[in-house]
Scaffold this motif. Sequence first.
Motif, PDB file in Angstrom:
ATOM      1  N   UNK A   1       0.789  -1.233   0.000  1.00  0.00           N
ATOM      2  CA  UNK A   1       0.000   0.000   0.000  1.00  0.00           C
ATOM      3  C   UNK A   1       0.816   1.275   0.000  1.00  0.00           C
ATOM      4  N   UNK A   2       2.153   1.159   0.000  1.00  0.00           N
ATOM      5  CA  UNK A   2       2.980   2.363  -0.047  1.00  0.00           C
ATOM      6  C   UNK A   2       2.993   2.915  -1.469  1.00  0.00           C
ATOM      7  N   UNK A   3       3.126   4.205  -1.569  1.00  0.00           N
ATOM      8  CA  UNK A   3       3.191   4.855  -2.880  1.00  0.00           C
ATOM      9  C   UNK A   3       4.663   5.108  -3.212  1.00  0.00           C
ATOM     10  N   UNK A   4       5.194   4.274  -4.067  1.00  0.00           N
ATOM     11  CA  UNK A   4       6.599   4.358  -4.472  1.00  0.00           C
ATOM     12  C   UNK A   4       6.637   4.869  -5.895  1.00  0.00           C
ATOM     13  N   UNK A   5       7.263   6.034  -6.093  1.00  0.00           N
ATOM     14  CA  UNK A   5       7.356   6.501  -7.476  1.00  0.00           C
ATOM     15  C   UNK A   5       8.776   6.369  -7.996  1.00  0.00           C
ATOM     16  N   UNK A   6       8.831   6.167  -9.334  1.00  0.00           N
ATOM     17  CA  UNK A   6      10.054   5.708 -10.001  1.00  0.00           C
ATOM     18  C   UNK A   6      10.535   4.405  -9.382  1.00  0.00           C
ATOM     19  N   UNK A   7       9.571   3.504  -9.149  1.00  0.00           N
ATOM     20  CA  UNK A   7       9.925   2.277  -8.422  1.00  0.00           C
ATOM     21  C   UNK A   7      10.838   1.373  -9.235  1.00  0.00           C
ATOM     22  N   UNK A   8      10.787   1.450 -10.546  1.00  0.00           N
ATOM     23  CA  UNK A   8      11.771   0.785 -11.401  1.00  0.00           C
ATOM     24  C   UNK A   8      12.536   1.872 -12.145  1.00  0.00           C
ATOM     25  N   UNK A   9      13.844   1.780 -12.164  1.00  0.00           N
ATOM     26  CA  UNK A   9      14.614   2.803 -12.882  1.00  0.00           C
ATOM     27  C   UNK A   9      15.743   2.204 -13.718  1.00  0.00           C
ATOM     28  N   UNK A  10      15.576   0.922 -14.074  1.00  0.00           N
ATOM     29  CA  UNK A  10      16.537   0.286 -14.968  1.00  0.00           C
ATOM     30  C   UNK A  10      15.755  -0.428 -16.071  1.00  0.00           C
ATOM     31  N   UNK A  11      15.418   0.326 -17.096  1.00  0.00           N
ATOM     32  CA  UNK A  11      14.707  -0.251 -18.227  1.00  0.00           C
ATOM     33  C   UNK A  11      15.705  -0.509 -19.360  1.00  0.00           C
ATOM     34  N   UNK A  12      15.523  -1.617 -20.061  1.00  0.00           N
ATOM     35  CA  UNK A  12      16.389  -1.908 -21.193  1.00  0.00           C
ATOM     36  C   UNK A  12      16.173  -0.912 -22.318  1.00  0.00           C
ATOM     37  N   UNK A  13      17.259  -0.535 -22.983  1.00  0.00           N
ATOM     38  CA  UNK A  13      17.137   0.387 -24.119  1.00  0.00           C
ATOM     39  C   UNK A  13      16.265  -0.199 -25.214  1.00  0.00           C
ATOM     40  N   UNK A  14      16.331  -1.529 -25.365  1.00  0.00           N
ATOM     41  CA  UNK A  14      15.483  -2.173 -26.365  1.00  0.00           C
ATOM     42  C   UNK A  14      14.013  -2.096 -25.981  1.00  0.00           C
ATOM     43  N   UNK A  15      13.722  -2.210 -24.671  1.00  0.00           N
ATOM     44  CA  UNK A  15      12.336  -2.107 -24.201  1.00  0.00           C
ATOM     45  C   UNK A  15      11.772  -0.713 -24.456  1.00  0.00           C
ATOM     46  N   UNK A  16      12.559   0.316 -24.124  1.00  0.00           N
ATOM     47  CA  UNK A  16      12.099   1.690 -24.326  1.00  0.00           C
ATOM     48  C   UNK A  16      11.872   1.956 -25.807  1.00  0.00           C
ATOM     49  N   UNK A  17      12.791   1.512 -26.643  1.00  0.00           N
ATOM     50  CA  UNK A  17      12.642   1.715 -28.089  1.00  0.00           C
ATOM     51  C   UNK A  17      11.367   1.034 -28.584  1.00  0.00           C
ATOM     52  N   UNK A  18      11.126  -0.166 -28.108  1.00  0.00           N
ATOM     53  CA  UNK A  18       9.947  -0.917 -28.544  1.00  0.00           C
ATOM     54  C   UNK A  18       8.658  -0.203 -28.125  1.00  0.00           C
ATOM     55  N   UNK A  19       8.632   0.342 -26.918  1.00  0.00           N
ATOM     56  CA  UNK A  19       7.441   1.052 -26.452  1.00  0.00           C
ATOM     57  C   UNK A  19       7.184   2.310 -27.275  1.00  0.00           C
ATOM     58  N   UNK A  20       8.243   3.026 -27.622  1.00  0.00           N
ATOM     59  CA  UNK A  20       8.066   4.273 -28.367  1.00  0.00           C
ATOM     60  C   UNK A  20       7.665   4.025 -29.812  1.00  0.00           C
ATOM     61  N   UNK A  21       8.069   2.894 -30.374  1.00  0.00           N
ATOM     62  CA  UNK A  21       7.672   2.609 -31.756  1.00  0.00           C
ATOM     63  C   UNK A  21       6.171   2.373 -31.875  1.00  0.00           C
ATOM     64  N   UNK A  22       5.499   2.142 -30.763  1.00  0.00           N
ATOM     65  CA  UNK A  22       4.053   1.953 -30.793  1.00  0.00           C
ATOM     66  C   UNK A  22       3.313   3.256 -31.087  1.00  0.00           C
ATOM     67  N   UNK A  23       4.002   4.378 -30.906  1.00  0.00           N
ATOM     68  CA  UNK A  23       3.403   5.679 -31.172  1.00  0.00           C
ATOM     69  C   UNK A  23       3.849   6.144 -32.552  1.00  0.00           C
TER      70      UNK A  23
END
Length: 365
Positions: A98-120
């Motif tokens: 129930x805690x509110x943790x922001x930026x709880x993950x801060x190690x995303x793969x460059x390939x993952x980020x690229x893949x997400x942005x190609x959806x736009x």
Amino acid sequence: MGQLLVGILLNAAMHRGVPRLDTGQESLANYEEAAAAYGLVPCFLQLSEMDMESGFSYAYMRSAEKYRKVVVPTPAVIHNRAIYGPEHRGVERLVGSGLRVFNRCNRYGKDQIHRLLTQNEELRRFLPETRTGYAGLLEMMESCPDLILKPCRGSVGKGIMRLQRASGGRRFRWSFKEARSGRWRMAEIDAARPPRILRQRLAVVPYLVQERIPLAEVDGRPFDLRVTVQRGWGGEWQVTGMFAKAAPRGSFVSNIGSGGEALGASEALERAFGGAEAARLRMAAQALCLQVAKELEKSLPGLADIGLDIGVTGDRQLYFIECNGRDQRYGFRKAGMEETWKDSYRRPMAYARYLLDHAPKSQLY
């Protein structure tokens, strides 16, 4: 305790340095000042000393001129500045409690980020041509004369390599750092038969293979822009500031941790393009970064504090280079932007206060 606490979650090594004020580039004083501006008191936590069953944690807090470890009720809102990937169970346990943790993950793969942005569809034109792995390298060597190879989960320029087509068509100049000496080396290779050491590197560590963007230059040094984008009061994304990272002379790596120089973004852009065009490019980069942040938040829960690298070519085209989940804010200070450096601490504290006062749990989770 009668205090409104905000938690700052640190890795164990950095947490140990708090009483000695030895926290590397992370400024404890900035957290204290920023939190106080929003009626908050920061306490510095590490996962191993947080007890979800009792609801209490050990934390470092400032007492007079020293930091002392005390027992505190675990803060309801926590800003994660530790380095954790999406698979880390400890942070997910905090969220599940129930805690509110922001930026709880801060190690995303460059390939993952690229893949997400190609959806736009609108963002695709800002993305360099990209492939992954050894098969992707062979494909890109056929079509691109200048390539950058980056570890999907690397940081501060570690492991980065470059391939430039040499005269003759099938030959490439390979620039890389030796693992033992840390020195840059260059070797000429055959595109049809890349050397075993290069194949091994791509087999051991997932790599992103991208066309190299012909970056604009200042005094013969290529530069890109680091843009800090954060949620603040109200929960909306805002651009806190930007600075330029200029590569050392003769190098293609602009990361400050690898010898790059931090400059004011306005200074670098004006020297490269002139005043009016520099202003237009700054505004365009800000708009692009806000669009990127809003796209990524659709898939990355709790995203709130990121640093985006944006390339500007000599012909004024913007490109998204990469997303940094734990933005190293000290570049603002190195660029002489002291107030913007402090703002990069104030905005997350404003967001923390907003979450405490207004945000329903469903907004963050």
